[in-house]
Design an enzyme around this catalytic site. Structure first.
Site, short mmCIF file in Angstrom:
data_model
loop_
_atom_site.label_atom_id
_atom_site.label_comp_id
_atom_site.label_asym_id
_atom_site.label_seq_id
_atom_site.Cartn_x
_atom_site.Cartn_y
_atom_site.Cartn_z
N TYR A 120 0.82 -1.17 0.04
CA TYR A 120 0.02 -0.12 -0.02
C TYR A 120 0.85 1.08 -0.16
O TYR A 120 0.20 2.28 -0.21
CB TYR A 120 -0.88 0.06 1.34
CG TYR A 120 -1.68 -1.22 1.36
CD1 TYR A 120 -2.11 -2.02 0.22
CD2 TYR A 120 -2.68 -1.36 2.54
CE1 TYR A 120 -3.02 -3.11 0.46
CE2 TYR A 120 -3.37 -2.17 2.57
CZ TYR A 120 -3.56 -3.13 1.36
OH TYR A 120 -4.65 -4.36 1.83
N HIS A 143 1.34 -11.54 2.30
CA HIS A 143 0.25 -10.97 1.68
C HIS A 143 -0.47 -11.95 0.71
O HIS A 143 -1.66 -12.11 0.68
CB HIS A 143 0.70 -9.49 1.01
CG HIS A 143 -0.26 -8.73 0.93
ND1 HIS A 143 0.07 -7.27 0.95
CD2 HIS A 143 -1.62 -8.59 0.66
CE1 HIS A 143 -1.20 -6.63 0.52
NE2 HIS A 143 -2.31 -7.57 0.64
#
Length: 283
Positions: free
Chosen positions: A57, A117
């Site tokens: 992000y 992730h």
């Protein structure tokens, strides 16, 4: 009967010395710079105590800045981040993870949850990432560790290399149109907490007529119904918004209950999807 849900409700992490995480989280995907910091401050101001970030992000430092600016004590907030890539070198991968911890909490800080992730393409990469997180966990720099987007085969495979198994959390795309029931059941059977990213379906189904009928019945928005649905499924939803009004509205989901008919109706929307191949959080 269990006590009614509130914004202060938590879910236990049964494989992690009985620690817990807030049942409602706040996602920061696609929030950058000062906009990210201000969104996190707004979320903390309305009562969120669970913030979900990731290396991908590119806003871990901005979340960390919000924590420094907020009057809310660090110990009262559950911070999550995620690591995407293995470097092929165990020390470099560990250093990458440690850098995320420092961005969020400073040199002496910690994260409450660190996730792998995505499972990626190789067992070697998965093992390298997990070993880095286990090292952080052993050092107290990651209070809990888990995975995201892992299927049953990836979770089973971990038994061959993991010292910490089961992972404390699996973060998945979960909403009425993507319920991943077999995987969800496996996680429940093994005491793996389910976090729900994209609980608002990335906005794709907010105009759905069935959802609109349920929302009208309760005098709530479609987004509020979807968040409440996730909570009642015993998931940990992670809605995301950069709009202060929507941030507040998405936290206002504790003054109504979806009845059995509502839940059955929303359950019936499942399309059998297996979730996104690449991570995203709801808008």
């Amino acid at each position: 009967m269990p006590p009614p849900l509130t914004i202060h409700s938590t879910a236990s992490l049964p494989n992690n010395n009985h620690s817990s995480l807030p049942r409602l989280g706040f996602g920061v995907y696609q929030l950058y710079g000062q906009a990210c910091t201000q969104a996190v401050l707004a979320a903390l101001d309305v009562g969120y105590r669970h913030i979900d970030s990731a290396q991908l992000y590119r806003n871990e430092s901005e979340v960390g800045a919000a924590m420094l600016q907020s009057p809310v004590e660090r110990e009262a907030v559950f911070l999550t981040t995620k690591m995407l890539h293995a470097t092929g070198d165990a020390e470099k991968t560990y250093a990458s993870a440690l850098d995320s911890v420092r961005k969020l909490g400073g040199d002496s800080g910690y994260v409450d949850l660190f996730l792998v992730h995505v499972p990626g393409r190789s067992r070697e990469a998965r093992e390298e990432l997990w070993k880095a997180l286990e090292r952080l966990h052993g050092e107290g720099k990651a209070k809990a560790i888990g995975v995201s987007n892992f299927r049953v085969q990836h979770l089973q495979e971990m038994k061959d290399y993991a010292n910490v198994w089961p992972p404390h959390v699996n973060q998945l795309e979960l909403h009425p149109w993507c319920q991943q029931r077999e995987l969800v059941q496996f996680c429940r059977d093994n005491d793996i907490v389910l976090q729900a990213y994209s609980p608002l379906s990335c906005g794709e189904y907010l105009g759905d007529e069935t959802l609109a009928r349920v929302a009208s019945k309760h005098g709530k928005s479609p987004a509020q119904v979807l968040i409440r649905y996730g909570l009642q499924k015993n998931w940990v939803p992670l809605p995301k918004s950069g709009n202060p009004d929507r941030i507040r509205q998405n936290a206002d989901v504790f003054d109504f209950i979806l009845d059995d008919d509502d839940m059955e109706t929303l359950d019936g929307l499942d399309q059998g999807a297996t979730g996104a191949l690449f991570p995203a959080n709801s808008k």
